[in-house]
Design an enzyme around this catalytic site. Sequence first.
Site, mmCIF file in Angstrom:
data_model
loop_
_atom_site.group_PDB
_atom_site.id
_atom_site.type_symbol
_atom_site.label_atom_id
_atom_site.label_comp_id
_atom_site.label_asym_id
_atom_site.label_seq_id
_atom_site.Cartn_x
_atom_site.Cartn_y
_atom_site.Cartn_z
ATOM 1 C CG ASN A 189 4.800 -5.683 9.916
ATOM 2 O OD1 ASN A 189 5.593 -6.173 10.716
ATOM 3 N ND2 ASN A 189 4.851 -4.408 9.577
ATOM 4 C CD GLU A 217 14.419 0.514 13.646
ATOM 5 O OE1 GLU A 217 13.637 1.336 13.132
ATOM 6 O OE2 GLU A 217 15.656 0.660 13.618
ATOM 7 C CB CYS A 253 6.543 0.261 10.445
ATOM 8 S SG CYS A 253 8.117 -0.294 9.749
#
Length: 468
Positions: A147, A242, A276
Amino acid sequence: MLINGNKIAGDDLFEVKNPYNGDVVDTVPIAHLQDVDLAIESAVKAKKAIAEMSAFKVSNKLYEVYEKLKENKKELAKLLTLEVGKPIKESLVELDRSIETLKLSAEEAKRIYGETVPLDAGINGKGFFAFTQKVPLGVVGAITPFNYPLNLSIHKLAPAIAAKNTVVIKPPLDAPLTIMKFAELVDEVFPAGVINTVSGYGTEVGDALVTSPDVDKISFTGSVATGLSIANRAGMKKVTLELGGNDPLVVLDDANVDEAVLGVMRGAYLNAGQVCMGVKRVIVDNSIADEFAEKLVKQTSKLKIGNPLDESTDVGPLIHESAAIMVEEAVSNAIKDGAEVLCGAQRDGTFYKPTVLDNVTSDMDLVVNETFGPIAPIIRVNSVDEAIKEANNTDYGLNAGVYTESFRNGLRCANEIEAGTVFVNKQPTFRTDNMPFGGFKNSGTGKEGIKYAVEEMTKSKLIGLNLR
């Protein structure tokens, strides 16, 4: 691929397709175990070359890469749009942030400090002089998502190099091109083997990096399931994870409604919702929910969907059609369970129309799980207490945002919401590249953000001198 300064073609190829029209943008090799072994071996050998460089020299070389990235900004932004499908104006923002991240890393390379330790504070410590040094870990394995492929990769490899580590990076197979081009810029400046790229499947390439005894750290951005697998298999490596987010944006009864609507617009639809730390749940006080929903629908309906290379496009496609179908199914299930469609809720191939849903409840899969799409689900609450409880009603804890004109309520929410970052009067997608970034609970472990990432890329050594 880039291994020890050489471009490696490989026999098996993967077609990288443009999510907008399905055209093949380019092909990349599918790496196998022997390629990963060569890349790791190259990184191990290069440790000596970078260790012999002064912090001053490492910093200057990172500045050289920074200048090269500035020179190639437009070319790489276009490539990023072609392989990810994000609007070109968003790709240019990602390039600007990537450039800044490199500059911050170049600066931080000269700020890696130890400290003196007063051993005479302990029994028998009198007469000693002791201090700590921060030393590099060695080889860093970086595994990155599609992304924000360039910026998130630079957040791993630039601090790693600033701390005098070498890197093997596995880019996402859906969007590897921009990272692999960028790695070539790094390789032009640093000794061969300081950076290596291996493109391939996570089950083979990623697993080999995670389990290799010659890799000293894994820095991963991606799903919770993969992150948990890495944590279980990494052994004694240092790990930064993450992972996903289910980020709430809380709108209290005293909020500036127009500003809160703007926060949702910036947070729920960015990169077609594939973020996210995007706004995944809009928790609104019932007393203003009708006004808020009306204004949000009005603004959402103005968004332009289309060709991401068009500078006027606001929302592009999702990364592939299967991703859009997953969003479609999540919305359909929410509607069956009682959610009300205020706008959107339509799929066309890889595109999913920005969607506002009202009367969403906390037990719907749409908000229990992380939905990676341009969705703004409104959950109505009746008090600050209920808003905080709802915000914490998740296994995730990445970022959060709270809109309120009350100092007391803002500070209370900031203290009580369980997230790595809580912004008051700002959406949770806001990020500067120097801030500490990393979540609580299933959103991961460790911190990124240059100063904090450099700390994660080092280990402390104590040196003590007996002066008696």
